[in-house]
Every structure is written in C-alpha cells, then in structure tokens.
Design a protein around this motif. Sequence first.
Motif, PDB file in Angstrom:
ATOM      1  N   GLN A  11       0.744  -1.079   0.061  1.00 29.34           N
ATOM      2  CA  GLN A  11       0.230   0.050   0.128  1.00 29.34           C
ATOM      3  C   GLN A  11       0.749   1.093   0.022  1.00 29.34           C
ATOM      4  OE1 GLN A  11      -2.616   0.164   3.200  1.00 29.34           O
ATOM      5  NE2 GLN A  11      -3.613   1.853   2.418  1.00 29.34           N
ATOM      6  N   HIS A  12       1.905   1.241   0.768  1.00 29.64           N
ATOM      7  CA  HIS A  12       2.803   2.520   0.925  1.00 29.64           C
ATOM      8  C   HIS A  12       3.586   2.677  -0.605  1.00 29.64           C
ATOM      9  CE1 HIS A  12       5.601   5.547   2.559  1.00 29.64           C
ATOM     10  NE2 HIS A  12       6.872   4.524   1.858  1.00 29.64           N
ATOM     11  N   GLU A  13       3.745   1.488  -1.126  1.00 29.26           N
ATOM     12  CA  GLU A  13       4.743   1.418  -2.268  1.00 29.26           C
ATOM     13  C   GLU A  13       3.586   2.030  -3.357  1.00 29.26           C
ATOM     14  OE1 GLU A  13       6.344  -1.578  -5.749  1.00 29.26           O
ATOM     15  OE2 GLU A  13       6.652  -2.051  -3.649  1.00 29.26           O
ATOM     16  N   GLN A  14       2.395   1.609  -3.342  1.00 34.78           N
ATOM     17  CA  GLN A  14       1.078   2.163  -4.250  1.00 34.78           C
ATOM     18  C   GLN A  14       1.046   3.635  -4.172  1.00 34.78           C
ATOM     19  OE1 GLN A  14      -2.009  -0.468  -3.501  1.00 34.78           O
ATOM     20  NE2 GLN A  14      -1.564  -1.759  -5.084  1.00 34.78           N
ATOM     21  N   GLN A  15       1.131   4.051  -2.956  1.00 29.04           N
ATOM     22  CA  GLN A  15       0.606   5.544  -2.824  1.00 29.04           C
ATOM     23  C   GLN A  15       2.078   6.158  -3.274  1.00 29.04           C
ATOM     24  OE1 GLN A  15       0.301   5.509   1.799  1.00 29.04           O
ATOM     25  NE2 GLN A  15      -1.672   4.983   1.594  1.00 29.04           N
ATOM     26  N   GLN A  16       3.374   5.975  -2.924  1.00 33.50           N
ATOM     27  CA  GLN A  16       4.386   6.513  -3.390  1.00 33.50           C
ATOM     28  C   GLN A  16       4.314   6.788  -4.978  1.00 33.50           C
ATOM     29  OE1 GLN A  16       6.726   8.157  -1.756  1.00 33.50           O
ATOM     30  NE2 GLN A  16       5.450   7.709   0.070  1.00 33.50           N
ATOM     31  N   THR A  17       3.841   5.618  -5.679  1.00 30.53           N
ATOM     32  CA  THR A  17       3.966   5.508  -7.071  1.00 30.53           C
ATOM     33  C   THR A  17       2.706   6.355  -7.342  1.00 30.53           C
ATOM     34  OG1 THR A  17       4.309   3.104  -7.122  1.00 30.53           O
ATOM     35  CG2 THR A  17       3.508   4.028  -8.929  1.00 30.53           C
ATOM     36  N   ALA A  18       1.677   6.422  -6.966  1.00 37.61           N
ATOM     37  CA  ALA A  18       0.557   7.391  -7.099  1.00 37.61           C
ATOM     38  C   ALA A  18       1.139   8.897  -6.866  1.00 37.61           C
ATOM     39  CB  ALA A  18      -0.673   6.924  -6.397  1.00 37.61           C
ATOM     40  N   LEU A  19       1.761   9.064  -5.830  1.00 39.31           N
ATOM     41  CA  LEU A  19       2.198  10.376  -5.474  1.00 39.31           C
ATOM     42  C   LEU A  19       3.213  10.826  -6.684  1.00 39.31           C
ATOM     43  CD1 LEU A  19       2.050  12.843  -3.639  1.00 39.31           C
ATOM     44  CD2 LEU A  19       4.000  11.563  -2.205  1.00 39.31           C
ATOM     45  N   ALA A  20       4.108   9.756  -6.957  1.00 38.99           N
ATOM     46  CA  ALA A  20       5.194  10.282  -8.049  1.00 38.99           C
ATOM     47  C   ALA A  20       4.198  10.486  -9.305  1.00 38.99           C
ATOM     48  CB  ALA A  20       6.043   8.936  -8.311  1.00 38.99           C
ATOM     49  N   ALA A  21       3.423   9.835  -9.701  1.00 37.85           N
ATOM     50  CA  ALA A  21       2.536   9.900 -10.918  1.00 37.85           C
ATOM     51  C   ALA A  21       1.793  11.344 -10.901  1.00 37.85           C
ATOM     52  CB  ALA A  21       1.825   8.756 -11.212  1.00 37.85           C
ATOM     53  N   GLN A  22       1.542  11.546  -9.936  1.00 37.10           N
ATOM     54  CA  GLN A  22       0.801  12.724  -9.766  1.00 37.10           C
ATOM     55  C   GLN A  22       1.647  13.887  -9.648  1.00 37.10           C
ATOM     56  OE1 GLN A  22      -1.262  13.491  -5.909  1.00 37.10           O
ATOM     57  NE2 GLN A  22      -2.329  15.138  -6.926  1.00 37.10           N
ATOM     58  N   GLN A  23       2.691  13.767  -9.022  1.00 35.71           N
ATOM     59  CA  GLN A  23       3.736  15.080  -9.414  1.00 35.71           C
ATOM     60  C   GLN A  23       4.510  15.006 -10.813  1.00 35.71           C
ATOM     61  OE1 GLN A  23       6.742  13.816  -6.530  1.00 35.71           O
ATOM     62  NE2 GLN A  23       5.754  14.726  -4.780  1.00 35.71           N
ATOM     63  N   SER A  24       4.555  13.983 -11.430  1.00 35.33           N
ATOM     64  CA  SER A  24       5.103  14.020 -12.930  1.00 35.33           C
ATOM     65  C   SER A  24       3.927  14.634 -13.650  1.00 35.33           C
ATOM     66  CB  SER A  24       5.231  12.665 -13.366  1.00 35.33           C
ATOM     67  OG  SER A  24       6.357  12.063 -12.755  1.00 35.33           O
ATOM     68  N   ALA A  25       2.630  14.457 -13.186  1.00 36.40           N
ATOM     69  CA  ALA A  25       1.573  14.984 -14.112  1.00 36.40           C
ATOM     70  C   ALA A  25       1.577  16.598 -14.003  1.00 36.40           C
ATOM     71  CB  ALA A  25       0.237  14.353 -13.781  1.00 36.40           C
ATOM     72  N   GLN A  26       1.887  16.843 -12.598  1.00 34.66           N
ATOM     73  CA  GLN A  26       1.849  18.296 -12.451  1.00 34.66           C
ATOM     74  C   GLN A  26       2.779  18.888 -13.062  1.00 34.66           C
ATOM     75  OE1 GLN A  26       1.512  18.380  -8.016  1.00 34.66           O
ATOM     76  NE2 GLN A  26      -0.723  18.029  -7.903  1.00 34.66           N
ATOM     77  N   GLN A  27       3.931  18.232 -13.101  1.00 28.09           N
ATOM     78  CA  GLN A  27       5.085  18.886 -13.606  1.00 28.09           C
ATOM     79  C   GLN A  27       4.807  19.145 -15.061  1.00 28.09           C
ATOM     80  OE1 GLN A  27       8.427  16.629 -12.706  1.00 28.09           O
ATOM     81  NE2 GLN A  27       8.682  17.688 -10.532  1.00 28.09           N
ATOM     82  N   ALA A  28       4.303  17.964 -15.864  1.00 34.72           N
ATOM     83  CA  ALA A  28       3.973  17.877 -17.043  1.00 34.72           C
ATOM     84  C   ALA A  28       2.883  18.974 -17.360  1.00 34.72           C
ATOM     85  CB  ALA A  28       3.479  16.926 -17.653  1.00 34.72           C
ATOM     86  N   LEU A  29       1.856  18.985 -16.564  1.00 35.46           N
ATOM     87  CA  LEU A  29       0.948  20.125 -16.999  1.00 35.46           C
ATOM     88  C   LEU A  29       1.663  21.538 -16.699  1.00 35.46           C
ATOM     89  CD1 LEU A  29      -2.085  18.597 -15.307  1.00 35.46           C
ATOM     90  CD2 LEU A  29      -1.746  18.839 -17.762  1.00 35.46           C
ATOM     91  N   GLY A  30       2.496  21.621 -15.604  1.00 32.63           N
ATOM     92  CA  GLY A  30       3.051  22.800 -15.189  1.00 32.63           C
ATOM     93  C   GLY A  30       3.792  23.421 -16.266  1.00 32.63           C
ATOM     94  N   GLY A  31       4.657  22.508 -16.988  1.00 34.52           N
ATOM     95  CA  GLY A  31       5.413  22.642 -18.215  1.00 34.52           C
ATOM     96  C   GLY A  31       4.560  23.113 -19.332  1.00 34.52           C
ATOM     97  N   LEU A  32       3.373  22.556 -19.636  1.00 32.96           N
ATOM     98  CA  LEU A  32       2.708  22.838 -20.701  1.00 32.96           C
ATOM     99  C   LEU A  32       2.178  24.302 -20.502  1.00 32.96           C
ATOM    100  CD1 LEU A  32       0.505  19.427 -21.395  1.00 32.96           C
ATOM    101  CD2 LEU A  32       2.478  20.489 -22.640  1.00 32.96           C
ATOM    102  N   ASN A  33       1.827  24.564 -19.083  1.00 37.04           N
ATOM    103  CA  ASN A  33       1.203  25.986 -18.926  1.00 37.04           C
ATOM    104  C   ASN A  33       2.148  26.956 -19.201  1.00 37.04           C
ATOM    105  OD1 ASN A  33      -1.361  25.140 -17.918  1.00 37.04           O
ATOM    106  ND2 ASN A  33      -0.741  24.685 -15.929  1.00 37.04           N
ATOM    107  N   GLY A  34       3.345  26.675 -18.746  1.00 40.51           N
ATOM    108  CA  GLY A  34       4.520  27.647 -19.087  1.00 40.51           C
ATOM    109  C   GLY A  34       4.832  28.020 -20.636  1.00 40.51           C
ATOM    110  N   ILE A  35       4.464  27.070 -21.484  1.00 40.44           N
ATOM    111  CA  ILE A  35       4.699  27.124 -22.825  1.00 40.44           C
ATOM    112  C   ILE A  35       3.547  27.874 -23.456  1.00 40.44           C
ATOM    113  CG2 ILE A  35       4.621  25.761 -24.951  1.00 40.44           C
ATOM    114  CD1 ILE A  35       5.961  23.617 -23.369  1.00 40.44           C
ATOM    115  N   GLN A  36       2.407  27.939 -22.961  1.00 41.10           N
ATOM    116  CA  GLN A  36       1.378  28.721 -23.641  1.00 41.10           C
ATOM    117  C   GLN A  36       1.730  30.200 -23.560  1.00 41.10           C
ATOM    118  OE1 GLN A  36      -2.314  27.077 -22.078  1.00 41.10           O
ATOM    119  NE2 GLN A  36      -2.114  25.485 -23.223  1.00 41.10           N
TER     120      GLN A  36
END
Length: 116
Positions: free
Chosen positions: A91-116
């Motif tokens: 469960q801890h590993e799944q939470q870490q994976t989900a958190l990492a995926a969320q952070q990656s998605a936020q960075q990806a979205l944040g990078g897209l927001n900065g491009i516009q």
Amino acid sequence: MQQIMQMLASLKPKPQMEAGDQVILQTSMAETKRREVKDMGELALQKEKLKADMLAKNRQQQIDIALNASDRLTEERIKSAELTHDAAALQHEQQQTALAAQQSAQQALGGLNGIQ
C-alpha cells in the motif's frame, strides 16, 4: 479272595510320616506359599508400573498436542503479521507510485502551462 484282600489293604490306615519327613513337607509347602506371595506381589508391582507408564505416556502426548497447537497458532500469527506487513508495504509503495505519478503529471501540466 483277591478283591477282599485289596479292599482290606485300602481300609488299612496309611503309615504316618516320620517327623523329619513332615518337617520337610511343611518347609516345602511354606516355601511354595512364600514364592506364590512373592510372585503375586511382583505381578501387582508390574501392573502398577505399567499403569504409571501409561499415564506418563498419555500426559506426554497431551503436552505434545498442546505444544503443537501452540506452535501452529504462533506460526499462523507470524504469517498473518508478515501478510499485514507485506500489505502495508504494498500500500505504501502504491501510494508512493501514485504520488510520483501525480507529481509527474503536475510537472507535465505545469510545463505545458508555461509554454502557452
């Protein structure tokens, strides 16, 4: 005539034993009685020993059964704890994976927001 002689012979009192022979007979009978009493005592002791041995064996079997049950219960508790630990780690590993995926998605979205 012969029959009468045999009959008279059977009615004739038997000679008494001599005193020495009587003593030997009485001693022999006393020894036989002593051996009989000794044998009976030994048999009683053997019977009691057998009973005691059987009781001790029965008690040991009961102890072994109780110990085996206790060992099995302990093993089950250990396995349950291991499974709980493994589930928590997963469960801890799944939470870490989900958190990492969320952070990656936020960075990806944040990078897209900065491009516009």
